[in-house]
Design a protein around this motif. Structure first.
Motif, PDB file in Angstrom:
ATOM      1  N   ILE A 215       0.833  -1.202   0.000  1.00  0.00           N
ATOM      2  CA  ILE A 215       0.000   0.000   0.000  1.00  0.00           C
ATOM      3  C   ILE A 215       0.868   1.252   0.000  1.00  0.00           C
ATOM      4  O   ILE A 215       0.576   2.229  -0.698  1.00  0.00           O
ATOM      5  CB  ILE A 215      -0.951  -0.010   1.220  1.00  0.00           C
ATOM      6  N   LYS A 216       1.968   1.221   0.746  1.00  0.00           N
ATOM      7  CA  LYS A 216       2.802   2.428   0.847  1.00  0.00           C
ATOM      8  C   LYS A 216       3.463   2.783  -0.486  1.00  0.00           C
ATOM      9  O   LYS A 216       3.830   3.953  -0.706  1.00  0.00           O
ATOM     10  CB  LYS A 216       3.870   2.241   1.929  1.00  0.00           C
ATOM     11  N   ASP A 217       3.616   1.812  -1.388  1.00  0.00           N
ATOM     12  CA  ASP A 217       4.162   2.111  -2.711  1.00  0.00           C
ATOM     13  C   ASP A 217       3.085   2.645  -3.662  1.00  0.00           C
ATOM     14  O   ASP A 217       3.349   3.506  -4.506  1.00  0.00           O
ATOM     15  CB  ASP A 217       4.781   0.847  -3.319  1.00  0.00           C
ATOM     16  N   VAL A 218       1.880   2.130  -3.517  1.00  0.00           N
ATOM     17  CA  VAL A 218       0.786   2.517  -4.408  1.00  0.00           C
ATOM     18  C   VAL A 218       0.184   3.858  -4.004  1.00  0.00           C
ATOM     19  O   VAL A 218      -0.222   4.657  -4.869  1.00  0.00           O
ATOM     20  CB  VAL A 218      -0.299   1.416  -4.405  1.00  0.00           C
ATOM     21  N   TYR A 219       0.144   4.106  -2.703  1.00  0.00           N
ATOM     22  CA  TYR A 219      -0.514   5.313  -2.166  1.00  0.00           C
ATOM     23  C   TYR A 219      -0.096   6.615  -2.865  1.00  0.00           C
ATOM     24  O   TYR A 219      -0.953   7.349  -3.385  1.00  0.00           O
ATOM     25  CB  TYR A 219      -0.256   5.402  -0.663  1.00  0.00           C
ATOM     26  N   PRO A 220       1.204   6.946  -2.938  1.00  0.00           N
ATOM     27  CA  PRO A 220       1.558   8.237  -3.554  1.00  0.00           C
ATOM     28  C   PRO A 220       1.316   8.275  -5.056  1.00  0.00           C
ATOM     29  O   PRO A 220       1.073   9.348  -5.622  1.00  0.00           O
ATOM     30  CB  PRO A 220       3.055   8.381  -3.231  1.00  0.00           C
ATOM     31  N   LEU A 221       1.375   7.116  -5.708  1.00  0.00           N
ATOM     32  CA  LEU A 221       1.177   7.077  -7.155  1.00  0.00           C
ATOM     33  C   LEU A 221      -0.274   7.311  -7.547  1.00  0.00           C
ATOM     34  O   LEU A 221      -0.569   7.757  -8.657  1.00  0.00           O
ATOM     35  CB  LEU A 221       1.654   5.728  -7.708  1.00  0.00           C
ATOM     36  N   LEU A 222      -1.198   7.019  -6.629  1.00  0.00           N
ATOM     37  CA  LEU A 222      -2.621   7.213  -6.922  1.00  0.00           C
ATOM     38  C   LEU A 222      -3.050   8.669  -6.778  1.00  0.00           C
ATOM     39  O   LEU A 222      -4.014   9.105  -7.431  1.00  0.00           O
ATOM     40  CB  LEU A 222      -3.469   6.337  -5.995  1.00  0.00           C
ATOM     41  N   LEU A 223      -2.384   9.410  -5.940  1.00  0.00           N
ATOM     42  CA  LEU A 223      -2.807  10.785  -5.640  1.00  0.00           C
ATOM     43  C   LEU A 223      -3.020  11.649  -6.883  1.00  0.00           C
ATOM     44  O   LEU A 223      -4.043  12.344  -6.996  1.00  0.00           O
ATOM     45  CB  LEU A 223      -1.799  11.439  -4.687  1.00  0.00           C
ATOM     46  N   PRO A 224      -2.108  11.645  -7.863  1.00  0.00           N
ATOM     47  CA  PRO A 224      -2.322  12.503  -9.046  1.00  0.00           C
ATOM     48  C   PRO A 224      -3.516  12.067  -9.904  1.00  0.00           C
ATOM     49  O   PRO A 224      -4.016  12.861 -10.705  1.00  0.00           O
ATOM     50  CB  PRO A 224      -1.011  12.352  -9.838  1.00  0.00           C
ATOM     51  N   HIS A 225      -3.955  10.827  -9.747  1.00  0.00           N
ATOM     52  CA  HIS A 225      -5.044  10.301 -10.583  1.00  0.00           C
ATOM     53  C   HIS A 225      -6.414  10.391  -9.903  1.00  0.00           C
ATOM     54  O   HIS A 225      -7.420  10.007 -10.502  1.00  0.00           O
ATOM     55  CB  HIS A 225      -4.765   8.844 -10.929  1.00  0.00           C
ATOM     56  N   MET A 226      -6.457  10.881  -8.673  1.00  0.00           N
ATOM     57  CA  MET A 226      -7.713  10.924  -7.935  1.00  0.00           C
ATOM     58  C   MET A 226      -8.460  12.228  -8.239  1.00  0.00           C
ATOM     59  O   MET A 226      -7.878  13.313  -8.194  1.00  0.00           O
ATOM     60  CB  MET A 226      -7.452  10.783  -6.430  1.00  0.00           C
ATOM     61  N   THR A 227      -9.723  12.100  -8.555  1.00  0.00           N
ATOM     62  CA  THR A 227     -10.551  13.266  -8.867  1.00  0.00           C
ATOM     63  C   THR A 227     -11.790  13.277  -7.978  1.00  0.00           C
ATOM     64  O   THR A 227     -12.345  12.224  -7.653  1.00  0.00           O
ATOM     65  CB  THR A 227     -10.986  13.264 -10.341  1.00  0.00           C
ATOM     66  N   ARG A 228     -12.204  14.463  -7.590  1.00  0.00           N
ATOM     67  CA  ARG A 228     -13.408  14.608  -6.767  1.00  0.00           C
ATOM     68  C   ARG A 228     -14.666  14.817  -7.615  1.00  0.00           C
ATOM     69  O   ARG A 228     -15.772  14.836  -7.080  1.00  0.00           O
ATOM     70  CB  ARG A 228     -13.243  15.805  -5.820  1.00  0.00           C
ATOM     71  N   ASP A 229     -14.473  14.966  -8.911  1.00  0.00           N
ATOM     72  CA  ASP A 229     -15.610  15.167  -9.816  1.00  0.00           C
ATOM     73  C   ASP A 229     -16.248  13.803 -10.091  1.00  0.00           C
ATOM     74  O   ASP A 229     -15.791  13.042 -10.952  1.00  0.00           O
ATOM     75  CB  ASP A 229     -15.141  15.806 -11.118  1.00  0.00           C
ATOM     76  N   GLU A 230     -17.311  13.486  -9.360  1.00  0.00           N
ATOM     77  CA  GLU A 230     -17.908  12.159  -9.442  1.00  0.00           C
ATOM     78  C   GLU A 230     -18.578  11.886 -10.779  1.00  0.00           C
ATOM     79  O   GLU A 230     -18.838  10.726 -11.131  1.00  0.00           O
ATOM     80  CB  GLU A 230     -18.906  11.967  -8.288  1.00  0.00           C
ATOM     81  N   SER A 231     -18.828  12.937 -11.559  1.00  0.00           N
ATOM     82  CA  SER A 231     -19.427  12.736 -12.874  1.00  0.00           C
ATOM     83  C   SER A 231     -18.454  12.060 -13.839  1.00  0.00           C
ATOM     84  O   SER A 231     -18.862  11.499 -14.861  1.00  0.00           O
ATOM     85  CB  SER A 231     -19.880  14.071 -13.463  1.00  0.00           C
ATOM     86  N   GLN A 232     -17.158  12.117 -13.515  1.00  0.00           N
ATOM     87  CA  GLN A 232     -16.139  11.515 -14.359  1.00  0.00           C
ATOM     88  C   GLN A 232     -15.787  10.091 -13.915  1.00  0.00           C
ATOM     89  O   GLN A 232     -14.943   9.441 -14.546  1.00  0.00           O
ATOM     90  CB  GLN A 232     -14.860  12.360 -14.346  1.00  0.00           C
ATOM     91  N   LEU A 233     -16.419   9.615 -12.863  1.00  0.00           N
ATOM     92  CA  LEU A 233     -16.059   8.314 -12.299  1.00  0.00           C
ATOM     93  C   LEU A 233     -16.912   7.191 -12.869  1.00  0.00           C
ATOM     94  O   LEU A 233     -18.132   7.323 -13.002  1.00  0.00           O
ATOM     95  CB  LEU A 233     -16.211   8.342 -10.779  1.00  0.00           C
ATOM     96  N   GLU A 234     -16.254   6.089 -13.184  1.00  0.00           N
ATOM     97  CA  GLU A 234     -16.969   4.870 -13.549  1.00  0.00           C
ATOM     98  C   GLU A 234     -17.396   4.172 -12.268  1.00  0.00           C
ATOM     99  O   GLU A 234     -16.630   4.085 -11.305  1.00  0.00           O
ATOM    100  CB  GLU A 234     -16.045   3.959 -14.354  1.00  0.00           C
TER     101      GLU A 234
END
Length: 463
Positions: A215-234
């Motif tokens: 998890i500690k390796d994946v955690y920082p890599l996910l941050l740039p890809h996370m969006t709060r705009d739920e209309s864009q989420l599958e």
């Protein structure tokens, strides 16, 4: 097969690890720690308490994504608890796809299936209770090596991560038409215990998980890809409060919908619980949930967030979810959710090859232990005086590894040298200056050695 290794150049020979290891799987000799694989249950306490970070968990890098034609991520429920103010699990799941995974399947969704199967099994086998959770591999290994009488009490249900892997692979094969070998099922883990589980699974012959990343390796890599705009989420999430709750202590029993249960976390606490059950001091329970890490999986050593803070985050996230989303009836891929085989006792601590030989060796251990001070100081490199005695009987140590026995031995030698020196002096006149200097040096040396020795009575217990 342990999920840990020693970073030799970082080890300073401190004894924190041997004092905190619950199965006495570590020794310190010649200034370096040594992990005894067959004793290790991969609880990760040595990683947490080593001040020099010399204990390193073994897991895969994200480069394993390049090994397969199609990859599926299996995020642990504790992954969501690493992020601040997360209200929608789909934010993380979509980020995993953007990171490079072709598909995702939540371990928390499989946890809801395991909860359902556990309820059914316990209802059909009421007279066999209380049942002990088998979800934490470290707990299962601990029972296998130290509490064999409790093996029949283990709930014979596959852990959620294994069920998730089986479903993920079956769905990927059906979706892509690829062979199972071309599909990589990769678990995002909070602890090294799951790594060992994949390499040497318990209750089944072979795990459906291909690789384990931290998890500690994946955690920082996910941050740039996370969006709060739920209309864009599958819409990908298939788990509710029951599944997400498995990430923290008490979450598994919460999904069983029963009373008369016990939930304990932290290896020291679960050792006490297991001892109480074995001694028949704990009664009236239907189910016992045990997690090796403090706080549950959110307290694993491969996480980023503090375990207690992560628990609070997880509980806030659960408020926005329905009770459950996944049910066995909607997952035909689950062919058999129970173990393939029973887990057998692993007598790694037995001294001899036969019962008679073990008794004889144990008698020797008791005699040796009486010669030691009983301080359990760890200076010998073993956690206790009895453990040192057992190592001696196994041929892995000597009595002189005990500093107090060594001091007595040195003091005895100093007296013998002093006696020989004086006897030699009486037989000559010291006319030779070099002979005189040699005798003076011997006298000085034996005086210092005698001062280094143990005063009479210091090695007697109780004084």
């Amino acid at each position: 097969m342990t999920g840990l290794r020693l970073k030799t150049e970082a080890c300073q020979g401190w004894i924190n690890c041997i004092k905190y290891c619950p199965t006495q799987a570590i020794r310190v000799h010649n200034g370096k720690a040594h992990i005894i694989d067959k004793f290790c249950i991969d609880c990760g306490r040595c990683i947490r308490y080593c001040p020099h970070h010399a204990k390193i968990p073994i897991y895969d890098s994200l480069n394993v994504l390049n090994l397969y034609k199609y990859t599926v991520a299996l995020p642990a429920p504790s992954l969501y608890a690493q992020y601040n103010n997360l209200t929608n699990v789909d934010i993380v799941l979509n980020a995993l796809l953007k990171l490079g995974f072709d598909d995702v399947f939540e371990v928390s969704a499989a946890a809801e299936l395991v909860s359902e199967a556990s309820r059914e099994y316990m209802k059909a086998h009421t007279e066999e209770g209380p049942f002990i959770s088998s979800a934490c591999p470290s707990v299962v290994r601990l029972i296998r090596v130290k509490f064999p009488a409790l093996l029949p009490k283990l709930l014979p249900i596959k852990p959620p991560v294994e069920v998730a892997a089986e479903i993920a692979r079956a769905r990927a094969v059906a979706k892509t038409g690829l062979s199972p070998e071309d599909i990589g099922v990769i678990f995002i883990s909070p602890c090294p215990s799951k790594v060992s589980y994949v390499k040497a699974p318990l209750g089944i012959e072979k795990s459906s998980i291909d690789n384990v990343v931290a998890i500690k390796d994946v955690y920082p890599l996910l941050l740039p890809h996370m969006t709060r705009d739920e209309s864009q989420l599958e819409s990908l999430s298939m788990s509710g409060r029951i599944g997400l709750g498995w990430g923290s202590s008490g979450g598994e029993v919460g999904g069983l919908l029963i009373d008369n249960y016990l939930a304990a976390d932290g290896i020291v606490n679960i050792m006490r619980v297991l001892e109480g059950i074995e001694d028949e001091k704990i009664h009236g329970l239907k189910f016992i949930e045990l997690n090796a890490c403090n706080g549950g999986c959110v307290g694993g050593t491969l996480n980023v967030e503090n375990g207690y803070v992560a628990t609070a985050k997880s509980k806030r996230l659960q408020r926005y979810q329905p009770v459950a989303k996944s049910h066995l009836s909607s997952h035909p891929e689950v062919k058999d959710i129970r173990w393939d085989d029973k887990i057998a006792y692993e007598p790694v601590f037995r001294l001899g090859n036969t019962f008679k030989e073990s008794l004889e060796m144990m008698s020797t251990v008791e005699e040796l232990t009486k010669k030691f001070p009983g301080l359990d100081c760890g200076s010998c490199g073993a956690p206790t005086c009895q453990t040192l005695a057992e190592d001696i009987v196994r041929g892995d140590a000597t009595s002189n590894d005990c500093i107090y026995v060594l001091r007595e031995h040195i003091a005895s030698l100093s007296k013998e040298i002093d006696f020989l020196s004086k006897a030699s002096g009486r037989s000559c006149s010291f006319e030779d200056e070099s002979t005189k200097l040699l005798h003076e040096y011997i006298h000085k040396l034996t005086t210092e050695l005698d001062a280094f020795g143990v005063p009479q009575g210091n090695n007697e217990k109780g004084k």
